[in-house]
Scaffold this motif. Sequence first.
Motif, PDB file in Angstrom:
ATOM      1  N   MET A   1      -3.518  -8.703  -2.664  1.00 52.34           N
ATOM      2  CA  MET A   1      -2.794  -7.400  -2.063  1.00 52.34           C
ATOM      3  C   MET A   1      -4.206  -6.856  -1.256  1.00 52.34           C
ATOM      4  SD  MET A   1       0.287  -6.851  -2.243  1.00 52.34           S
ATOM      5  CE  MET A   1       0.635  -5.016  -1.860  1.00 52.34           C
ATOM      6  N   THR A   2      -3.980  -6.007  -0.193  1.00 54.12           N
ATOM      7  CA  THR A   2      -5.068  -5.431   0.541  1.00 54.12           C
ATOM      8  C   THR A   2      -4.483  -4.049   0.656  1.00 54.12           C
ATOM      9  OG1 THR A   2      -3.779  -5.881   2.713  1.00 54.12           O
ATOM     10  CG2 THR A   2      -5.543  -7.489   1.760  1.00 54.12           C
ATOM     11  N   ARG A   3      -5.548  -3.229   0.917  1.00 53.34           N
ATOM     12  CA  ARG A   3      -5.315  -1.899   1.479  1.00 53.34           C
ATOM     13  C   ARG A   3      -4.433  -1.758   2.388  1.00 53.34           C
ATOM     14  NH1 ARG A   3      -9.419   1.590   2.759  1.00 53.34           N
ATOM     15  NH2 ARG A   3     -10.020   0.183   4.387  1.00 53.34           N
ATOM     16  N   GLU A   4      -4.689  -2.582   3.577  1.00 51.30           N
ATOM     17  CA  GLU A   4      -3.594  -2.511   4.858  1.00 51.30           C
ATOM     18  C   GLU A   4      -2.420  -2.900   4.504  1.00 51.30           C
ATOM     19  OE1 GLU A   4      -7.838  -2.678   5.824  1.00 51.30           O
ATOM     20  OE2 GLU A   4      -6.610  -4.241   4.401  1.00 51.30           O
ATOM     21  N   LEU A   5      -2.238  -3.921   3.544  1.00 46.47           N
ATOM     22  CA  LEU A   5      -0.868  -4.334   3.448  1.00 46.47           C
ATOM     23  C   LEU A   5      -0.078  -3.278   2.460  1.00 46.47           C
ATOM     24  CD1 LEU A   5       1.414  -6.325   3.435  1.00 46.47           C
ATOM     25  CD2 LEU A   5       0.366  -7.558   1.410  1.00 46.47           C
ATOM     26  N   LEU A   6      -0.895  -2.673   1.801  1.00 46.55           N
ATOM     27  CA  LEU A   6      -0.176  -1.391   0.923  1.00 46.55           C
ATOM     28  C   LEU A   6       0.133  -0.428   1.746  1.00 46.55           C
ATOM     29  CD1 LEU A   6      -2.787  -1.066  -2.167  1.00 46.55           C
ATOM     30  CD2 LEU A   6      -0.381  -1.846  -2.178  1.00 46.55           C
ATOM     31  N   MET A   7      -0.613  -0.060   2.853  1.00 45.46           N
ATOM     32  CA  MET A   7      -0.151   1.047   3.844  1.00 45.46           C
ATOM     33  C   MET A   7       0.870   0.726   4.504  1.00 45.46           C
ATOM     34  SD  MET A   7      -0.666   4.317   4.450  1.00 45.46           S
ATOM     35  CE  MET A   7      -2.125   4.623   3.549  1.00 45.46           C
ATOM     36  N   LEU A   8       0.784  -0.503   5.028  1.00 45.18           N
ATOM     37  CA  LEU A   8       2.116  -0.991   6.103  1.00 45.18           C
ATOM     38  C   LEU A   8       3.347  -0.960   5.163  1.00 45.18           C
ATOM     39  CD1 LEU A   8       0.416  -4.106   7.613  1.00 45.18           C
ATOM     40  CD2 LEU A   8       0.955  -2.149   8.897  1.00 45.18           C
ATOM     41  N   ILE A   9       3.440  -1.397   3.851  1.00 42.32           N
ATOM     42  CA  ILE A   9       4.667  -1.277   3.233  1.00 42.32           C
ATOM     43  C   ILE A   9       5.057   0.018   2.921  1.00 42.32           C
ATOM     44  CG2 ILE A   9       5.847  -2.019   0.899  1.00 42.32           C
ATOM     45  CD1 ILE A   9       4.051  -4.575   1.022  1.00 42.32           C
ATOM     46  N   ALA A  10       4.295   0.952   2.470  1.00 44.62           N
ATOM     47  CA  ALA A  10       4.352   2.323   2.126  1.00 44.62           C
ATOM     48  C   ALA A  10       4.994   3.014   3.434  1.00 44.62           C
ATOM     49  CB  ALA A  10       3.024   3.133   1.621  1.00 44.62           C
ATOM     50  N   VAL A  11       4.296   2.959   4.460  1.00 45.20           N
ATOM     51  CA  VAL A  11       4.657   3.560   5.581  1.00 45.20           C
ATOM     52  C   VAL A  11       6.124   2.964   6.224  1.00 45.20           C
ATOM     53  CG1 VAL A  11       4.258   4.022   8.423  1.00 45.20           C
ATOM     54  CG2 VAL A  11       2.306   4.376   6.419  1.00 45.20           C
ATOM     55  N   GLY A  12       6.282   1.587   6.147  1.00 41.79           N
ATOM     56  CA  GLY A  12       7.499   1.245   6.571  1.00 41.79           C
ATOM     57  C   GLY A  12       8.702   1.635   5.795  1.00 41.79           C
ATOM     58  N   VAL A  13       8.493   1.740   4.337  1.00 38.53           N
ATOM     59  CA  VAL A  13       9.415   2.059   3.594  1.00 38.53           C
ATOM     60  C   VAL A  13       9.769   3.795   3.916  1.00 38.53           C
ATOM     61  CG1 VAL A  13      10.236   2.624   1.003  1.00 38.53           C
ATOM     62  CG2 VAL A  13       8.944   0.303   1.806  1.00 38.53           C
ATOM     63  N   SER A  14       8.938   4.491   3.940  1.00 37.92           N
ATOM     64  CA  SER A  14       9.013   5.988   3.834  1.00 37.92           C
ATOM     65  C   SER A  14       9.271   6.412   5.289  1.00 37.92           C
ATOM     66  CB  SER A  14       7.650   6.559   3.266  1.00 37.92           C
ATOM     67  OG  SER A  14       6.477   6.516   4.137  1.00 37.92           O
ATOM     68  N   TRP A  15       8.845   5.959   6.357  1.00 43.70           N
ATOM     69  CA  TRP A  15       9.148   6.348   7.751  1.00 43.70           C
ATOM     70  C   TRP A  15      10.146   5.658   8.414  1.00 43.70           C
ATOM     71  CZ3 TRP A  15       6.525  11.077   7.253  1.00 43.70           C
ATOM     72  CH2 TRP A  15       6.483  11.681   8.283  1.00 43.70           C
TER      73      TRP A  15
ATOM     74  N   ILE B   1       4.410 -10.130   6.592  1.00 39.49           N
ATOM     75  CA  ILE B   1       5.029  -9.816   5.061  1.00 39.49           C
ATOM     76  C   ILE B   1       5.865  -8.493   5.243  1.00 39.49           C
ATOM     77  CG2 ILE B   1       4.236  -9.139   2.635  1.00 39.49           C
ATOM     78  CD1 ILE B   1       1.991 -11.300   3.304  1.00 39.49           C
ATOM     79  N   ALA B   2       5.091  -7.329   5.690  1.00 40.65           N
ATOM     80  CA  ALA B   2       5.560  -6.226   5.541  1.00 40.65           C
ATOM     81  C   ALA B   2       7.002  -6.091   6.307  1.00 40.65           C
ATOM     82  CB  ALA B   2       4.671  -5.005   6.190  1.00 40.65           C
ATOM     83  N   VAL B   3       7.027  -6.648   7.543  1.00 45.25           N
ATOM     84  CA  VAL B   3       8.148  -6.853   8.480  1.00 45.25           C
ATOM     85  C   VAL B   3       9.182  -7.541   7.717  1.00 45.25           C
ATOM     86  CG1 VAL B   3       9.172  -7.366  10.566  1.00 45.25           C
ATOM     87  CG2 VAL B   3       6.887  -6.081  10.422  1.00 45.25           C
ATOM     88  N   THR B   4       8.994  -8.432   7.099  1.00 43.80           N
ATOM     89  CA  THR B   4       9.908  -9.367   6.486  1.00 43.80           C
ATOM     90  C   THR B   4      10.465  -8.499   5.207  1.00 43.80           C
ATOM     91  OG1 THR B   4       8.652 -11.259   7.148  1.00 43.80           O
ATOM     92  CG2 THR B   4      10.371 -11.657   5.358  1.00 43.80           C
ATOM     93  N   LEU B   5       9.754  -7.836   4.495  1.00 44.20           N
ATOM     94  CA  LEU B   5      10.268  -7.379   3.301  1.00 44.20           C
ATOM     95  C   LEU B   5      11.165  -6.174   3.775  1.00 44.20           C
ATOM     96  CD1 LEU B   5       7.157  -7.053   1.123  1.00 44.20           C
ATOM     97  CD2 LEU B   5       9.285  -8.137   0.421  1.00 44.20           C
ATOM     98  N   VAL B   6      10.807  -5.243   4.910  1.00 44.90           N
ATOM     99  CA  VAL B   6      11.704  -4.247   5.291  1.00 44.90           C
ATOM    100  C   VAL B   6      12.768  -4.714   5.883  1.00 44.90           C
ATOM    101  CG1 VAL B   6      11.586  -2.393   7.120  1.00 44.90           C
ATOM    102  CG2 VAL B   6       9.698  -2.698   5.591  1.00 44.90           C
ATOM    103  N   SER B   7      12.966  -5.652   6.679  1.00 40.29           N
ATOM    104  CA  SER B   7      13.829  -6.317   7.547  1.00 40.29           C
ATOM    105  C   SER B   7      14.966  -6.946   6.491  1.00 40.29           C
ATOM    106  CB  SER B   7      13.512  -7.316   8.448  1.00 40.29           C
ATOM    107  OG  SER B   7      12.604  -6.856   9.350  1.00 40.29           O
ATOM    108  N   PHE B   8      14.441  -7.619   5.434  1.00 38.42           N
ATOM    109  CA  PHE B   8      15.253  -8.376   4.431  1.00 38.42           C
ATOM    110  C   PHE B   8      16.123  -7.274   3.765  1.00 38.42           C
ATOM    111  CE2 PHE B   8      16.131 -10.406   0.453  1.00 38.42           C
ATOM    112  CZ  PHE B   8      16.465 -11.659   0.849  1.00 38.42           C
ATOM    113  N   PHE B   9      15.584  -6.388   3.248  1.00 36.21           N
ATOM    114  CA  PHE B   9      16.392  -5.480   2.300  1.00 36.21           C
ATOM    115  C   PHE B   9      16.892  -4.336   3.187  1.00 36.21           C
ATOM    116  CE2 PHE B   9      13.367  -7.221  -0.782  1.00 36.21           C
ATOM    117  CZ  PHE B   9      13.991  -7.422  -1.907  1.00 36.21           C
ATOM    118  N   VAL B  10      16.754  -4.175   4.408  1.00 34.68           N
ATOM    119  CA  VAL B  10      17.246  -2.891   5.076  1.00 34.68           C
ATOM    120  C   VAL B  10      18.768  -2.951   4.972  1.00 34.68           C
ATOM    121  CG1 VAL B  10      16.930  -3.706   7.403  1.00 34.68           C
ATOM    122  CG2 VAL B  10      17.235  -1.354   6.894  1.00 34.68           C
TER     123      VAL B  10
END
Length: 494
Positions: free
Chosen positions: A255-269, A291-300
């Motif tokens: 995990m990276t700081r960048e990936l943490l922020m991408l997922i947090a912003v993608g989920v919340s905004w 990774i962030a786009v796949t997670l958001v797109s998969f579960f939305v």
Amino acid sequence: MTQGTCKPSSDGSSEPEAENATIKVVDETTSLMRKSPDPEEKPPPAKPKKMSEWRPVIVGSGLFVLTAGVCFLRVEWKYNNSDYPIIPIPKEWKTSPIDAVKTWHLVPILWLASIASVPKIGVRSVLVFTFIWCISYICMIMGMFDKFNSSGVGYAFLSMVSGLLLTNVVSRFISMNPIKKFGSDYAEYYIKISMVLMAIELRILREYGPRALGCGWGVGFTTIIVCYLAGCKMFSPPKITNRGSMPADGGDDVMTRELLMLIAVGVSWCGVTAITAISPIIKANPKEIAIAVTLVSFFVSGWMFALPYLAMGIGLHDRVAGAWIGSAVDQTANVVASAAILSDEAKDVANTVKMALNAGLGIVCFALSLAWSNGDSDQGFFTLMWSKFPRFVLGFIILSGFLSLLVFVEEAHFSRLPKATQELSNVFASIGFVCLGLKTDIPALASSFSKGPPLPFYLFCSMIDNCLSLAAGYLLFKDDNLPAEDPLSPSWTD
């Protein structure tokens, strides 16, 4: 000859000088040969031109003007019978789908008006659009069947499922590449047209605007901060890099700081839109973005269908459910599809909350450009805000102003315009939902979906976002806080 002296050549120059001159000529010749194009070499394929963000605004505004003209002329011609709708949209029916539309002869006119929205006019594109348009209109008719309508299976659900079946089942037996490509390219485009046409009277914005900001921005910023800080605690420091990219030998367990922020912003905004907007600011690499786009797109899609039925199961008011969906569901198109399963009232509230989130995306980007250690922006505040501000939100606000002005000044001529505009918005929303289903390749998403630490972190962020969104929606939109007169039931209702 004395040692260290150079033997002169026939032209008077020394041998080393002549040799250097020869090497220089050879280097220049080689450089010119490298720069000269190879006649047999094919030029690289041109990148497809990105569609202008203003196009949905222009198309939606043109359709709005056309609808306003029809409303005006019908009053002038003394033909303003409420039983004769301006937009031939299906109504509730019980026995025969033919009863759903009273004015079938106007349906071809609606189709012709819709063709004006096709980005690239051509025989193939018009045929593909006509096929998708027919599917969406059939879904609107079936969605008004009283048994479906009462159980929450409306046009939004049927349109999405139709697109999913076409791209994931039917395409295995019949080639549907042009149709799938059209849906993949223009799903967001048609949803944005629908958003522009979802113009409402400003008195509704005045009533729900502050609440939408509280529900959207309050929950959004809180979720980003809480989830990012919690992510830093959940994963040990060695697994969080400080150089803006994953280690070269790192896998999905890093995990990276960048990936943490991408997922947090993608989920919340705003889902994928927000991920795309902030990725250059925090200097995320392509793997982190994927990774962030796949997670958001998969579960939305799961959240899109789960939340409205969960809201019905626990007996939430449509306004509260709409606020919950507008704040918790990740992407604009999915927000509208999800809330439309409940009611138009829920869809209006969800749309208002989501519009507030979309409008605040520029602020998120600017805040990250200041706070992120790796992010430096040479753009000023207003320049960055304007570059990230969604143009379709501006179109929605402008048309809402014109709509309110027309109804206020000439209510006799334009009293039916708000309802007609909303119905036209539903037509394009249904088209967008079919396209959204067409672009969703479930097996491909499942195979590319990461099963490492990003998954539990995404689920953690989603849990926080859903809980905060539900709490804020209940506190701000519960019945006790609403006026006696329903602002979403204006006087033009038949």
